[in-house]
Design a protein around this motif. Sequence first.
Motif, short mmCIF file in Angstrom:
data_model
loop_
_atom_site.label_atom_id
_atom_site.label_comp_id
_atom_site.label_asym_id
_atom_site.label_seq_id
_atom_site.Cartn_x
_atom_site.Cartn_y
_atom_site.Cartn_z
N ASP A 177 49.99 -27.04 -18.20
CA ASP A 177 50.46 -28.13 -19.08
C ASP A 177 49.53 -28.32 -20.27
O ASP A 177 49.99 -28.63 -21.37
N GLN A 215 47.66 -22.10 -13.16
CA GLN A 215 48.44 -23.27 -12.71
C GLN A 215 47.75 -24.57 -13.13
O GLN A 215 48.40 -25.53 -13.52
N LYS A 242 40.67 -33.72 -17.85
CA LYS A 242 39.78 -33.20 -16.80
C LYS A 242 40.29 -33.62 -15.40
O LYS A 242 40.32 -32.81 -14.47
N GLY A 243 40.71 -34.88 -15.30
CA GLY A 243 41.22 -35.39 -14.01
C GLY A 243 42.42 -34.60 -13.54
O GLY A 243 42.50 -34.23 -12.36
N GLU A 244 43.33 -34.32 -14.45
CA GLU A 244 44.56 -33.58 -14.13
C GLU A 244 44.21 -32.16 -13.67
O GLU A 244 44.72 -31.68 -12.65
N LEU A 285 35.82 -20.94 -10.56
CA LEU A 285 36.98 -21.77 -10.88
C LEU A 285 36.62 -23.25 -10.98
O LEU A 285 37.28 -24.13 -10.46
N GLN A 286 35.49 -23.49 -11.66
CA GLN A 286 35.09 -24.86 -11.96
C GLN A 286 35.19 -25.03 -13.47
O GLN A 286 34.97 -24.07 -14.21
N ALA A 294 45.05 -24.83 -6.79
CA ALA A 294 45.76 -24.15 -7.89
C ALA A 294 44.93 -23.00 -8.47
O ALA A 294 43.69 -23.03 -8.41
N THR A 295 45.61 -22.02 -9.04
CA THR A 295 44.92 -20.96 -9.78
C THR A 295 44.51 -21.54 -11.14
O THR A 295 44.99 -22.62 -11.52
N GLU A 338 41.32 -30.99 -12.54
CA GLU A 338 40.56 -30.96 -11.28
C GLU A 338 41.42 -31.36 -10.08
O GLU A 338 41.19 -30.88 -8.97
N THR A 339 42.43 -32.21 -10.32
CA THR A 339 43.35 -32.56 -9.22
C THR A 339 44.08 -31.29 -8.77
O THR A 339 44.18 -31.01 -7.58
N LEU A 340 44.55 -30.52 -9.74
CA LEU A 340 45.27 -29.29 -9.40
C LEU A 340 44.35 -28.27 -8.73
O LEU A 340 44.74 -27.62 -7.77
N LEU A 341 43.11 -28.18 -9.24
CA LEU A 341 42.15 -27.25 -8.62
C LEU A 341 41.89 -27.67 -7.16
O LEU A 341 41.82 -26.83 -6.26
N SER A 342 41.75 -29.00 -6.96
CA SER A 342 41.49 -29.51 -5.60
C SER A 342 42.61 -29.16 -4.64
O SER A 342 42.40 -29.06 -3.44
N LEU A 343 43.81 -29.01 -5.18
CA LEU A 343 44.96 -28.69 -4.33
C LEU A 343 45.15 -27.17 -4.20
O LEU A 343 46.16 -26.70 -3.71
#
Lengths: 250, 239
Positions: free
Chosen positions: A167, A163, A148-150, A244-245, A159-160, A152-157
């Motif tokens: 992984d 993206q 979840k952390g990974e 996108l949550q 990401a689609t 949400e980190t990408l979403l915060s930056l």
Amino acid sequence: MSLLALSFTLLFVIITMLVSVWQKLDLEKDIAIGTIRAAIQLLAVGYILQFVFQSESVLFIILIICFMIIVAAFNAAKRAKGMTGVVWRIILSIVTMEILMMGLLLSLQIIEATPQYIIPLSGMTIGNAMVACGLFLTQLKRETESSKGEIETLLSLGATSRQAVQDVLKRSVKFSMIPTIDAMKTVGLVQLPGMMTGMIIAGADPVEAVRYQILIIFVFTSSSAITSMMLSMLCYKKIFTKDLQLKDWR
Amino acid sequence: MTPLLQIKQLKKKHWDVQLKSELFSDITTTIERPERIALLGKSGEGKSTLLRILAKLEPVDSGQVYFNGKLMNEVDSRTWRMNLCYVAQQATMLPGTILDNLMISSKIHNRNFDENFAKQMLIEVGLEHLDWGKRAIELSGGEKQRIALVRSLLLRPTILLLDEITASLDQQSKELVEQLLNKHHQNEKLGFIWVTHDREQAKNISERIWYMENGKLARDIMTSEFFDEQAIFQSQVKL
């Protein structure tokens, strides 16, 4: 095998029941139901296949394959509780795989275009694809929770959705293929596969049986890869809300 | 002039629906320009949830948020998050090296990676010694936190939403992070909303305080005023 010989195999069921009673496993009812169901289902399939093989009707072949795919999809979808619309996604993934696999096998004349070849091979690949789908969905759920952390980190930056879970999807697809790849590595050393064993018992030349087994293993690998990847492409958006949550997938 | 950020009647229920109470309600406030805001309050008041809602990472039960006059629900989530970027309390390193982590926003948005900007920021947070080829997962908690901050700054957002980002840092690193963010506020017009329990830090990094209490935004005043009020209150208690 004569019916008398077949009836003697019930001895194995009786042994299992005796062990259950002796060890108080409380499995007698389940064993009885399982035995009756297995016998009825297999006998019914035997008679249906006999009928289809004799009729050689394309419609019957398609109907049987559709039935297999639908049962496999509903079974695999149980692994994705809380995710809506997953059944038709599995169906679409398996249908694509089946068309590709059978298309290749038939167009390259690797197998004969008869029900004797098409139905058993389809059954085995669909069954394998069902396991791959179930494993993919189970792992996708686990990975989404643990990463979840990974995500949400990408979403915060910015990401689609693709993206953000790229992984996670890779790891889930890889996980779903582990049994097939492990089976491919150890086949013949640890286990003698059912189809090959069946052919040998039925009197086929062992080398001929091995050839078909090699075919099956290669088809399995490709079918689980195609089905898992296709399912991952069809399913990843279901992890997110329209904003996108990450969905609470419990 | 259109305010930078407007929050109107924001309400959020507890995640545990059986509690039936609201985590917070009636959160209404405005930020006219990029400001430095410290978000204070006891644990469990919903400060982190408020930040996550502002980053569009969590749904809101009712109320509206506007950025540059545009309603949150009407703006594409990616565009929204490029402007309001959330930095979590527990820094998560993405798979790969430090460089992979630093380059991620340029990869996501197909932009050129500003290596000099990244280098400069790493010097400013005391991480100039790091080998960029090192696996990010092997970093210490404090190093991860600072890399996560630099990673977010490389996105060049308008407002950073900082969730207790210095909680795991030593005093020296904490001060370096504060200096970096104050400098970015001055030079790059970066605004931030910083959740902290450290009142001394709140004095250093903010000109405005949001204080949450009993599920409300109880105080929304200038930092100097807030601490003056606190001093008066404490002296009255002593009397």
